[in-house]
Design an enzyme around this catalytic site. Structure first.
Site, PDB file in Angstrom:
ATOM      1  N   GLY A   1       0.917  -1.177   0.213  1.00  0.00           N
ATOM      2  CA  GLY A   1      -0.169  -0.138   0.001  1.00  0.00           C
ATOM      3  C   GLY A   1       0.705   1.221   0.044  1.00  0.00           C
ATOM      4  O   GLY A   1       1.885   1.252   0.979  1.00  0.00           O
ATOM      5  N   CYS A   2       1.357   2.144  -1.028  1.00  0.00           N
ATOM      6  CA  CYS A   2       1.631   2.957  -1.167  1.00  0.00           C
ATOM      7  C   CYS A   2       1.952   3.834  -0.250  1.00  0.00           C
ATOM      8  O   CYS A   2       0.585   4.861  -0.260  1.00  0.00           O
ATOM      9  CB  CYS A   2       2.621   3.347  -2.850  1.00  0.00           C
ATOM     10  SG  CYS A   2       3.323   2.137  -3.011  1.00  0.00           S
ATOM     11  N   VAL A   3       2.114   4.748   0.694  1.00  0.00           N
ATOM     12  CA  VAL A   3       2.208   5.582   1.084  1.00  0.00           C
ATOM     13  C   VAL A   3       2.445   7.228   0.360  1.00  0.00           C
ATOM     14  O   VAL A   3       3.594   6.933   0.026  1.00  0.00           O
ATOM     15  CB  VAL A   3       2.008   5.345   2.211  1.00  0.00           C
ATOM     16  CG1 VAL A   3       1.030   4.643   2.579  1.00  0.00           C
ATOM     17  CG2 VAL A   3       3.732   5.114   2.626  1.00  0.00           C
TER      18      VAL A   3
END
Lengths: 455, 104
Positions: free
Chosen positions: B102-104
């Site tokens: 989950g890229c933040v």
């Protein structure tokens, strides 16, 4: 003298070179390469479309940000040749190194998304991740007469992932100020399942979008952008959803520099794979990657570069002394989110702890508040521009610990939140397949002992 | 980490139901996981799942849609047809791999 070569004189490269020069000036010659002479304060680009900042407020001479004794080279990088420990520039210059820092960041690659356009298009597509783009958008915003404004993230990861959310908040405030908010339909389109990746922040930010009557379209994976003709433009997803727009503010795919691909150093997005705790490139013992250029799984943001550089400097000194690196970067990010009307909220998180509400940096007294809008946060964001040029880049300390702290934060399991567990608001229920969310919902309640993800 | 029995095998999963041990997976388990989310696997699905398994073994992380398309040569549009709505997450779930960052 040993040679440290730094590729890229942006946030990370400048901080690292200045910090290392202070401690290594008698043993290492530091050389920094960049392809142009203007250092842009990238957090400032967000304000340009709204006319609250202009180019003079975001640019300083790139090579003047270095302390005396650091060599600077203006040139475009052609190749890194790790086997020869050399970097070649397009003009034929060869730069040898003993240790290399890659800090050339990531930038928008609009050419990666199919664009269908004609000669007499009525709808417009803009971006604000480059100075040129932000200025062109500012011109359009001055005379735009309302309609459908869509703010759109093409694909993650992007630099400063909260910037498009800030844009939509500021746009809401901008149109209210001009008394035309009722003539503007605002939509936020994201490939993520919510307003943000992590559940607590997604809930808070999602509520803020709701409060402002900003529609959100999630899980949108863009296939093409079509602006042909005199009507609305169309944003089309791979699962054939279509979103109409009159003005599209898009964040194109972000990719690293092309020399990284030519040199065989990057992944599909030309970001360099590294050890996420030491930032040493996976396959090389003398290449570190700082700032947005690496593939570490945290935000691509200046605050991350800053915290990471502090850890890196300690590790680098050990590494060149032939000792094991004992400092570990935790992915710490600290991001202000402008929410309009001179207020802002704040996120503070790392690889393992999601953004949580509370106060920052001190317990109770703050003075900043996490995941809550406040004027103090906004003042913090404004003050940061000064701190960037005069404290961060020169490599001075700014009194914030590089590792994230739980001080002042409320742990997620103590929050009374109704967090979204499944997708809400499927925009096109008629298009859903039999195996979709409805199915997993029912299996969730029927067979609680076998967890099944909610899709 | 809960342990569940699926296709007569005992496997470890995380709280969301994604398998956590690469070597505990086999094709029968893949078929059963697909059934859990309402998918019946065809040759087209298997081509993608085998690519993901092999790629994980060499790269140490789950391929993104972009990588499956660029490196695996499977067009993104077809991935949305095979694994509707959330292909990246569904593919990883069936292949017994962690969901992509989950890229933040």
């Amino acid at each position: 003298m040993k040679r440290l070569l730094v590729l890229g004189a942006g946030t990370a490269g400048t901080m690292a070179a200045n910090r290392l020069h202070k401690v290594l000036k008698n043993e290492w010659q530091i050389t920094v390469v960049d392809l142009d002479t203007e250092h842009i304060y990238q957090p400032g680009l967000l304000f340009i479309p709204f006319g609250t900042l202009d180019r003079k407020g975001v640019i300083k001479p790139r090579f003047k940000q270095f302390v005396k004794g650091i060599n600077t080279v203006l040139g475009k990088i052609d190749l890194v040749k790790p086997e020869l420990k050399q970097v070649l520039l397009m003009d034929g210059t060869v730069l040898p190194y003993d240790q290399l820092i890659i800090a050339t960041g990531t930038t928008v690659a609009p050419e990666e998304t199919t664009r269908i356009s004609g000669d007499s298009d009525a709808s417009e597509v803009h971006e604000f991740y480059t100075l040129k783009g932000a200025e062109a958008l500012a011109e359009t915003m001055k005379s735009w007469r309302g309609g459908k404004l869509v703010v759109h993230v093409t694909e993650m990861p992007i630099k400063c992932p909260i910037a498009p959310l800030e844009f939509v908040f500021l746009a809401d405030a901008f149109f209210k100020d001009h008394g035309v908010r009722d003539q503007v339909e605002l939509t936020y389109v994201t490939p993520l399942p919510g307003a943000f990746t992590k559940p607590v922040a997604a809930k808070y930010l999602g509520d803020m979008l709701d409060d402002r009557s900003i529609a959100v379209e999630t899980d949108f994976y863009t296939e093409h952008i079509d602006t042909t003709g005199s009507g609305s433009g169309k944003l089309v997803s791979f699962d054939e959803r279509v979103i109409d727009f009159d003005l599209l503010v898009t964040v194109p795919i972000n990719m690293g520099s092309k020399y990284i691909e030519r040199s065989g150093l990057g992944d599909e997005l030309r970001h360099v794979p590294v050890d996420k705790h030491t930032l040493l490139a996976n396959d090389y013992d003398n290449i570190f990657v700082l700032g947005d250029a690496s593939n570490i799984p945290t935000s691509k943001a200046g605050s991350v570069a800053h915290f990471a550089v502090e850890i890196f400097v300690e590790n680098f000194l050990q590494h060149i002394a032939g000792k094991p690196m004992t400092h570990s970067f935790d992915g710490h990010a600290n991001c202000f989110i402008e929410t309009g009307n001179q207020k802002a909220t704040l996120l503070d998180f790392n690889y393992t702890t999601e953004p949580l509400p509370g106060t920052f940096p001190a317990s109770k007294v703050g003075p900043l508040s996490l995941l809550t809008e406040s004027r103090m946060n906004h003042l913090g964001k404004l003050a940061f521009r000064w701190a960037y040029w005069y404290l961060l880049l020169p490599g001075r300390n700014i009194f914030l610990p590089s590792a994230m702290s739980m001080t002042g934060k409320t742990p997620a399991d103590q929050l009374d939140l109704r967090l979204p567990t499944t997708d809400s608001g499927d925009p096109d229920p008629g298009d859903s397949d039999p195996g979709d969310s409805g199915d997993s919902d029912s299996s969730k309640s029927d067979t609680p002992d076998i967890p099944i993800p909610s899709f | 980490m809960p342990t569940i029995t699926i296709a007569s095998s005992s496997v470890e999963v995380n709280d969301e139901g994604f398998m956590t041990v690469y070597d505990e997976w086999n094709e029968e388990i893949g078929t059963a996981l697909a059934a859990n989310i309402g998918l019946e696997l065809t040759d087209g699905h298997w081509e993608v799942i085998r690519f993901l398994r092999d790629d994980f073994a060499s790269q140490g992380e789950t391929a993104t849609l972009r990588r499956v398309s660029n490196t695996g040569g499977m067009p993104t549009k077809s991935l949305f047809k095979l694994f509707p709505k959330k292909p990246a997450k569904k593919m990883a779930y069936i292949a017994g791999l962690p969901k992509p960052h989950g890229c933040v």
